[in-house]
Design an enzyme around this catalytic site. Structure first.
Site, PDB file in Angstrom:
ATOM      1  N   CYS A 293     124.186 -54.666  57.223  1.00  0.00           N
ATOM      2  CA  CYS A 293     124.718 -53.650  57.864  1.00  0.00           C
ATOM      3  C   CYS A 293     125.967 -53.945  58.269  1.00  0.00           C
ATOM      4  O   CYS A 293     127.095 -53.580  58.040  1.00  0.00           O
ATOM      5  CB  CYS A 293     123.963 -52.851  59.072  1.00  0.00           C
TER       6      CYS A 293
HETATM    7  N1  LIG Z   1     117.330 -51.382  60.926  1.00  0.00           N
HETATM    8  C1  LIG Z   1     118.559 -51.403  60.147  1.00  0.00           C
HETATM    9  O1  LIG Z   1     119.522 -50.873  60.558  1.00  0.00           O
HETATM   10  C2  LIG Z   1     118.586 -52.423  58.952  1.00  0.00           C
HETATM   11  C3  LIG Z   1     120.010 -52.457  58.283  1.00  0.00           C
HETATM   12  C4  LIG Z   1     120.013 -53.203  57.300  1.00  0.00           C
HETATM   13  C5  LIG Z   1     118.978 -54.027  56.787  1.00  0.00           C
HETATM   14  N2  LIG Z   1     117.813 -53.877  57.294  1.00  0.00           N
HETATM   15  C6  LIG Z   1     116.694 -55.099  56.878  1.00  0.00           C
HETATM   16  O2  LIG Z   1     115.542 -54.285  56.299  1.00  0.00           O
HETATM   17  C7  LIG Z   1     114.193 -54.859  56.539  1.00  0.00           C
HETATM   18  C8  LIG Z   1     113.494 -53.769  57.703  1.00  0.00           C
HETATM   19  O3  LIG Z   1     114.165 -53.593  58.565  1.00  0.00           O
HETATM   20  P1  LIG Z   1     113.618 -52.472  59.685  1.00  0.00           P
HETATM   21  O4  LIG Z   1     114.571 -52.018  60.666  1.00  0.00           O
HETATM   22  O5  LIG Z   1     112.904 -51.142  58.872  1.00  0.00           O
HETATM   23  O6  LIG Z   1     112.425 -53.256  60.329  1.00  0.00           O
HETATM   24  P2  LIG Z   1     111.271 -52.729  61.412  1.00  0.00           P
HETATM   25  O7  LIG Z   1     111.370 -51.182  61.546  1.00  0.00           O
HETATM   26  O8  LIG Z   1     110.699 -53.698  62.234  1.00  0.00           O
HETATM   27  O9  LIG Z   1     110.026 -52.515  60.279  1.00  0.00           O
HETATM   28  C9  LIG Z   1     109.744 -53.532  59.308  1.00  0.00           C
HETATM   29  C10 LIG Z   1     108.149 -53.732  58.967  1.00  0.00           C
HETATM   30  O10 LIG Z   1     107.569 -54.012  60.344  1.00  0.00           O
HETATM   31  C11 LIG Z   1     106.318 -53.363  60.562  1.00  0.00           C
HETATM   32  N3  LIG Z   1     106.319 -52.580  61.901  1.00  0.00           N
HETATM   33  C12 LIG Z   1     107.163 -51.511  61.991  1.00  0.00           C
HETATM   34  N4  LIG Z   1     106.945 -51.000  63.238  1.00  0.00           N
HETATM   35  C13 LIG Z   1     106.033 -51.664  63.844  1.00  0.00           C
HETATM   36  C14 LIG Z   1     105.396 -51.722  64.963  1.00  0.00           C
HETATM   37  N5  LIG Z   1     105.914 -50.743  65.853  1.00  0.00           N
HETATM   38  N6  LIG Z   1     104.360 -52.749  65.045  1.00  0.00           N
HETATM   39  C15 LIG Z   1     104.108 -53.448  64.370  1.00  0.00           C
HETATM   40  N7  LIG Z   1     104.626 -53.383  63.047  1.00  0.00           N
HETATM   41  C16 LIG Z   1     105.726 -52.688  62.942  1.00  0.00           C
HETATM   42  C17 LIG Z   1     106.340 -52.531  59.345  1.00  0.00           C
HETATM   43  O11 LIG Z   1     105.314 -53.078  58.509  1.00  0.00           O
HETATM   44  P3  LIG Z   1     103.617 -52.693  58.462  1.00  0.00           P
HETATM   45  O12 LIG Z   1     103.501 -51.362  58.473  1.00  0.00           O
HETATM   46  O13 LIG Z   1     103.187 -53.113  57.160  1.00  0.00           O
HETATM   47  O14 LIG Z   1     102.851 -53.597  59.342  1.00  0.00           O
HETATM   48  C18 LIG Z   1     107.594 -52.423  58.707  1.00  0.00           C
HETATM   49  O15 LIG Z   1     107.474 -52.165  57.319  1.00  0.00           O
HETATM   50  C19 LIG Z   1     114.901 -55.881  57.559  1.00  0.00           C
HETATM   51  O16 LIG Z   1     114.707 -57.295  56.786  1.00  0.00           O
HETATM   52  C20 LIG Z   1     116.135 -55.588  58.090  1.00  0.00           C
HETATM   53  O17 LIG Z   1     116.963 -56.989  58.310  1.00  0.00           O
HETATM   54  C21 LIG Z   1     117.579 -53.214  58.465  1.00  0.00           C
END
Ligand SMILES: NC(=O)c1ccc[n+]([C@@H]2O[C@H](COP(=O)([O-])OP(=O)(O)OC[C@H]3O[C@@H](n4cnc5c(N)ncnc54)[C@H](OP(=O)(O)O)[C@@H]3O)[C@@H](O)[C@H]2O)c1
Length: 330
Positions: free
Chosen positions: A146
């Site tokens: 991002c």
């Molecule tokens: N957030 C952003 O703004 C953004 C922007 C660009 C790129 N990205 C990239 O996209 C990827 C995903 O990011 P994200 O922001 O979606 O990460 P995230 O919200 O932490 O989710 C990633 C994974 O973590 C697990 N998870 C989510 N919430 C959880 C909780 N409360 N407790 C335990 N496990 C949980 C889930 O997998 P399960 O359900 O399979 O356990 C989920 O698919 C990363 O590599 C990040 O760098 C993110």
């Protein structure tokens, strides 16, 4: 129509991708992967997914099952380290929203991401998909970070027209940029009514920006007490050209990136929850330098919107199909 599997659909990036897919005229949701929700209905993630009209959404299956379900498109929305372990399915397009495939050089991973890449020889198979700068090629696409998206939209078109030694990117992101899992640094008590820089001088998007520009920039990320949105103010010294004209010409045909009229600054409120980006260009009367400011939504153009834009380009769909670009007031 192309069928879609979302791996890691329960995270913020996965949910945003799901939203774009459900709104897309030529993408059909086929599988939703989440290890924590496998076997459960989609409405357990968000009750809106149980409403009339959305009741056909499939139940969650494991991430491994979603990856290998045979969909035409797989969106990988996992953490960097988890995504790096993935072996892509033998056919279909894979768009990785993590940083696990953004570098050809595997040496970046231990020093900037904190892990050895488990598939170092495969990194060359992935292309970097930032449509306005470098369009995706092939079927394996690394979606940009991002902060990197904002900095590169502002700087890539003018990279040959500025002094390379003195570029500073002062960037600020909302809390969803840190993902859904709770960390002490993203507690409401730590973030609300507060602004602080983090990972100063060592954020993993710095080498990503450098590898695309061909020279390093000084990136200073900050955490903002808002849910979503990202703004990057880039300080540059022009070599003599009119930076505004170059940026206006570069984005003249874009429906995603807008160069704002002179005197108008990008604002989070206009890009939050959208897949668009705004750019503002300002001269500095005192130093002769210039400021190029880019605002976008970290989960929109900074993640899911860009991932869908990349798929649109690869499949020959209209570039903005399924994207959120038409809102006036969000
Ligand atoms: N957030 C952003 O703004 C953004 C922007 C660009 C790129 N990205 C990239 O996209 C990827 C995903 O990011 P994200 O922001 O979606 O990460 P995230 O919200 O932490 O989710 C990633 C994974 O973590 C697990 N998870 C989510 N919430 C959880 C909780 N409360 N407790 C335990 N496990 C949980 C889930 O997998 P399960 O359900 O399979 O356990 C989920 O698919 C990363 O590599 C990040 O760098 C993110």
């Amino acid at each position: 129509m192309a069928t879609v599997a979302i791996v890691g659909a329960s995270g913020y990036a996965g949910q945003e991708t799901l939203d774009r897919v459900l709104a897309h005229p030529s993408l059909e949701l086929y599988a939703l992967g989440s290890d924590s929700l496998a076997g459960r209905p989609a409405a357990e993630l968000d009750p809106r997914l149980g409403r009339n009209g959305w009741r056909g959404i499939p139940r969650f299956i494991t991430n491994e099952a979603a990856l290998s379900c045979g969909a035409d498109v797989v969106f990988l929305c996992l953490s960097h380290e988890e995504a790096a372990t993935v072996t892509p399915p033998p056919r279909g397009v894979v768009v990785d929203l993590s940083g696990a495939h953004r570098f050809v050089d595997p040496g970046v991973y231990p020093s900037w991401y904190g892990f050895e890449h488990p598939h170092p020889d495969d990194l060359e198979s992935w292309s970097y998909g930032l449509p306005e700068v470098t369009a995706p090629v092939g079927r394996l696409v690394a979606n940009p970070g991002c902060y990197a998206t904002a900095a590169l939209l502002a700087l890539a078109p003018i990279k040959d027209e500025i002094e390379r030694e003195v570029v500073v990117v002062d960037a600020k992101s909302g809390m969803t940029g840190a993902g859904r899992s709770l960390k002490p640094s993203s507690h409401a008590g730590a973030v609300l009514e507060n602004v602080a820089p983090y990972r100063v001088g060592e954020h993993q998007h710095a080498p990503e920006i450098a590898s695309l520009l061909g020279f390093p920039v000084a990136l200073v990320p900050h955490l903002l007490p808002v849910r979503r949105g990202l703004i990057a103010t880039c300080y540059v010294r022009p070599l003599g050209s009119d930076l505004r004209s170059i940026l206006e010409a570069h984005y003249a045909e874009s429906h995603v990136v807008t160069v704002l009229p002179e005197g108008i600054a990008p604002e989070l409120s206009r890009v939050q929850a959208t897949d668009g980006a705004e750019i503002g260009v300002f001269g500095d009367r005192l130093t002769g330098g210039a400021f190029v400011v880019c605002a976008l939504d970290n989960l929109g153009k900074g993640a899911a919107g860009q991932a869908v834009q990349n798929v649109n380009l690869l499949f020959g769909f209209p570039e903005t199909a399924g994207l959120r670009l038409s809102g006036v007031l969000v």
